[in-house]
Design an enzyme around this catalytic site. Structure first.
Site, PDB file in Angstrom:
ATOM      1  N   TRP A 138       0.777  -0.859   0.208  1.00  0.00           N
ATOM      2  CA  TRP A 138      -0.123  -0.226   0.133  1.00  0.00           C
ATOM      3  C   TRP A 138       0.597   1.607  -0.326  1.00  0.00           C
ATOM      4  O   TRP A 138       0.676   2.578   0.167  1.00  0.00           O
ATOM      5  CB  TRP A 138      -0.617   0.076   0.897  1.00  0.00           C
ATOM      6  CG  TRP A 138      -0.213  -0.248   2.476  1.00  0.00           C
ATOM      7  CD1 TRP A 138      -0.242  -1.151   2.848  1.00  0.00           C
ATOM      8  CD2 TRP A 138       0.646   1.142   3.739  1.00  0.00           C
ATOM      9  NE1 TRP A 138       1.196  -1.266   4.266  1.00  0.00           N
ATOM     10  CE2 TRP A 138       1.029   0.316   4.427  1.00  0.00           C
ATOM     11  CE3 TRP A 138       1.309   1.829   2.991  1.00  0.00           C
ATOM     12  CZ2 TRP A 138       1.787   0.740   5.253  1.00  0.00           C
ATOM     13  CZ3 TRP A 138       1.757   2.651   3.996  1.00  0.00           C
ATOM     14  CH2 TRP A 138       2.046   2.248   5.555  1.00  0.00           C
ATOM     15  N   CYS A 139       2.101   0.713   0.162  1.00  0.00           N
ATOM     16  CA  CYS A 139       3.121   2.642   0.725  1.00  0.00           C
ATOM     17  C   CYS A 139       3.562   2.536  -0.496  1.00  0.00           C
ATOM     18  O   CYS A 139       4.040   2.178  -2.091  1.00  0.00           O
ATOM     19  CB  CYS A 139       4.293   1.985   1.074  1.00  0.00           C
ATOM     20  SG  CYS A 139       5.554   2.945   1.010  1.00  0.00           S
TER      21      CYS A 139
END
Length: 480
Positions: free
Chosen positions: A169-170
Site C-alpha cells: 500500500w506504500c
C-alpha cells in the site's frame, strides 16, 4: 572647666541611698518574672532577626536570557526507531524547524530502556531521492521473495544479501518496485547466484511477514537493508548487524551500488564479508526498535510545540503500527540550577523547585492497544520565578527558574501518531525578594524590650505595693 558638682547635675540616673530602700518578697518575684520575660522576648527578637523574610510580587517578565528559552529533555521511546525519530519545533509566529539534530543525541535502546550500543548517528539525508521512471510490470520481477525460513537460510548462504522491506500500500514502495526488480534482474545476470554466490537481491512483504519485519525493526517502508555473511549476532540481539541504504532509488544507481558492494569481495576470496570498502550511501541500521532522545532545543518565548515523531521524506509509515509510548527521564525549561544552589534557596522559599521537573520519571504507556495510532499530548503552562537573595548590603545573587504545570492526554488520530509537548509561557513572572533587616533595628527592638519590661514591671510593683499599704491602713482604721 566644669566642676564635678555641675557634671553630677545632669545625671539622669540619680542613686537612692540603700538605707532608704525597702526590699519585698513581691518585688523579688516580680523581678524574676520580668527577667524571664526579657530573656524570652530577646530570644524571639533574635530569631526574627536571623530568619530571612521574603516578599513575593508579580511583574512583567524582563528576563536576562532574552527572547529565547532553552528546553532540556531526555525521553525514551521503547517502540520508535532512532532511524526515523525526529525532533521538530514550531510556534505561533510561524517558526517550523524539522528534524533538529545539532543539539540532539540518539541511543538505540531495548524494551527495558537499556542502551544497546554507542550513540546512533543519523547522518545527513538527501533532501531529494531520485526514483526511476520504469513502468511496473509483474513479469519483470527479478528479486527473490523471502519469508522467515528462507531469510535465515539465504542470509547465511550469500556473502551479501540486500533486502527490500516493503508494503504494497506504500507509495514509495510502489515507486521503488520497478527499479528494484530491474536492478535485481541485471545483478542476477552479471553475478549468477548459483555460480558466483557473492550477492543476492531479495524482498520481504511486511504485510505478510510481520514477525520478520518486526525482528529487523522495520518501521518505515521501503527500507533497504544490507546483510553480510558472518555478522550474525543472534545470541545477543536476535538479528544480523546490518546497514541501511539511503541513496537514490533509480535502476542505474541501484546497480552501481550493488556492483560497489561486490567489488569489495573478490570472487576468489573465501573470507567472510565483514569489511566494506565500497562507497555506498548507507549507515548502520538500529540494533533495536527503541530510541532514547536527549539534548536541548532553543525556542522563542511564545506558545509553541516540541514534537517527537517518525519522519522521512522517502518512507511511508503504518499509523496503526506506530506506538509512541515514552518515559520522560528529564524535562525542564531555562538554565539548569545546580542542586546545591536550589537547596540553599529552598531554605528561604520552601515551595520553590517543586515543579521545575514535574514530569521527570513519569511513564506514558499506551496500555489500551499497542497497535493503536495514539497521539500523546502534554500541555505545559510555564511560569518564570526569579529569586533575589541578599547576603550583605553589596552582595546580590539572582536565581532564575522556570516552573510548569502539566496536563497529559491520549487521543486517537488518523494521522501518524506523535508525542507532542505544547508549551505556553506566561508573560508575567514571579519575583521573590529577600527583605534584609538592619542591625540597628535589632538593637532598637532589644532596648525597647528591656525598657518596656522594666517599666511595666515597675508599674505593677508600685500598684501592688500601694494596694497592700492601703489595705493595711483600712484594717488599722477598723481596729480603732
Amino acid at each position: 572647666m566644669f566642676s564635678s558638682s555641675k557634671i553630677k547635675s545632669v545625671d539622669f540616673y540619680r542613686k537612692i541611698p540603700r538605707d532608704l530602700t525597702e526590699a519585698s518578697l513581691s518585688g523579688a518575684g516580680l523581678s524574676i518574672i520580668a527577667a524571664l520575660a526579657i530573656m524570652f522576648l530577646f530570644g524571639m527578637e533574635l530569631n526574627d532577626y536571623l530568619t530571612v523574610s521574603t516578599t513575593t510580587s508579580i511583574v512583567v517578565d524582563n528576563s536576562s536570557d532574552g527572547n529565547f528559552l532553552r528546553i532540556d529533555f531526555n525521553i525514551s521511546f521503547p517502540a520508535l526507531s532512532c532511524e526515523f525519530a525526529s525532533v521538530d519545533v514550531s510556534d505561533v509566529l510561524g517558526t517550523n524547524r524539522l528534524n533538529v539534530t545539532k543539539t540532539i543525541r540518539k541511543f538505540s535502546i531495548d524494551p527495558h530502556l537499556r542502551p544497546t550500543g554507542a550513540e546512533f548517528h543519523s547522518g545527513p539525508l538527501p533532501h531529494y531521492i531520485k526514483h526511476g521512471d520504469e513502468v511496473d510490470e509483474e513479469t519483470n520481477e527479478g528479486s527473490v521473495a523471502l519469508n522467515s525460513a528462507s531469510f535465515d537460510k539465504l542470509s547465511h548462504q550469500y556473502q551479501i544479501l540486500v533486502v527490500n522491506f516493503y508494503a504494497p500500500w506504500c507509495y514509495w514502495s510502489t515507486r521503488l518496485k520497478p527499479s528494484w526488480e530491474k536492478a535485481a534482474k541485471i545483478i542476477k545476470q552479471r553475478y549468477d547466484p548459483e555460480v558466483d554466490g557473492r550477492i543476492l537481491l531479495a524482498k520481504v512483504d511486511c504485510t505478510e511477514e510481520v514477525d520478520l519485519c518486526r525482528r529487523n525493526h522495520i518501521q518505515g517502508y521501503p527500507s533497504i537493508r544490507i546483510f553480510r555473511k558472518g555478522s550474525d549476532v543472534r545470541e545477543t540481539h536476535g538479528h544480523h548487524e546490518h546497514e541501511s541504504y539511503y541513496g537514490d532509488r533509480d535502476t542505474d544507481t541501484l546497480v552501481k551500488t550493488m556492483e560497489d558492494l561486490v567489488d569489495s569481495i573478490p570472487q576468489e576470496d573465501k573470507k567472510i564479508a565483514l569489511e566494506d570498502k565500497s562507497n555506498v550511501t548507507k549507515r548502520p541500521a538500529p540494533l533495536s526498535g527503541g530510541c532514547r532522545i536527549e539534548g536541548y532545543v532553543r525556542v522563542k518565548k511564545v506558545p509553541g510545540n516540541l514534537i517527537i515523531s517518525a519522519r522521512s521524506g522517502s518512507h511511508s509509515f503504518d499509523a496503526s503500527k506506530m506506538n509512541m509510548s515514552h518515559v520522560i527521564s528529564h524535562l525542564s525549561f531555562g538554565k539548569t540550577v545546580s542542586p546545591q544552589v536550589l537547596n540553599d534557596v529552598k531554605r528561604l522559599i520552601p515551595y520553590l523547585g517543586r515543579s521545575h521537573d514535574k514530569l521527570n520519571g513519569r511513564s506514558f504507556i499506551n496500555h489500551r492497544d499497542l497497535d493503536a495510532n495514539v497521539t500523546m499530548e502534554h500541555y505545559l503552562q510555564v511560569v518564570k520565578t526569579e529569586v533575589v537573595t541578599t547576603k550583605s548590603s553589596h552582595d546580590h545573587r539572582i536565581i532564575e527558574e522556570y516552573e510548569y504545570t502539566a496536563h497529559s492526554s491520549l487521543a486517537q488520530s488518523v494521522y501518524i501518531p506523535v508525542a507532542k509537548f505544547h508549551f505556553e509561557l506566561s508573560p508575567m513572572q514571579v519575583l521573590v525578594t529577600e527583605d534584609s533587616k538592619s542591625f540597628s533595628h535589632f538593637l532598637t527592638n532589644v532596648c525597647a524590650i528591656i525598657g518596656g519590661v522594666f517599666t511595666v514591671a515597675g508599674i505593677l510593683d508600685s500598684i501592688f505595693h500601694n494596694t497592700i499599704r492601703l489595705m493595711k491602713k483600712v484594717e488599722i482604721g477598723k481596729n480603732y
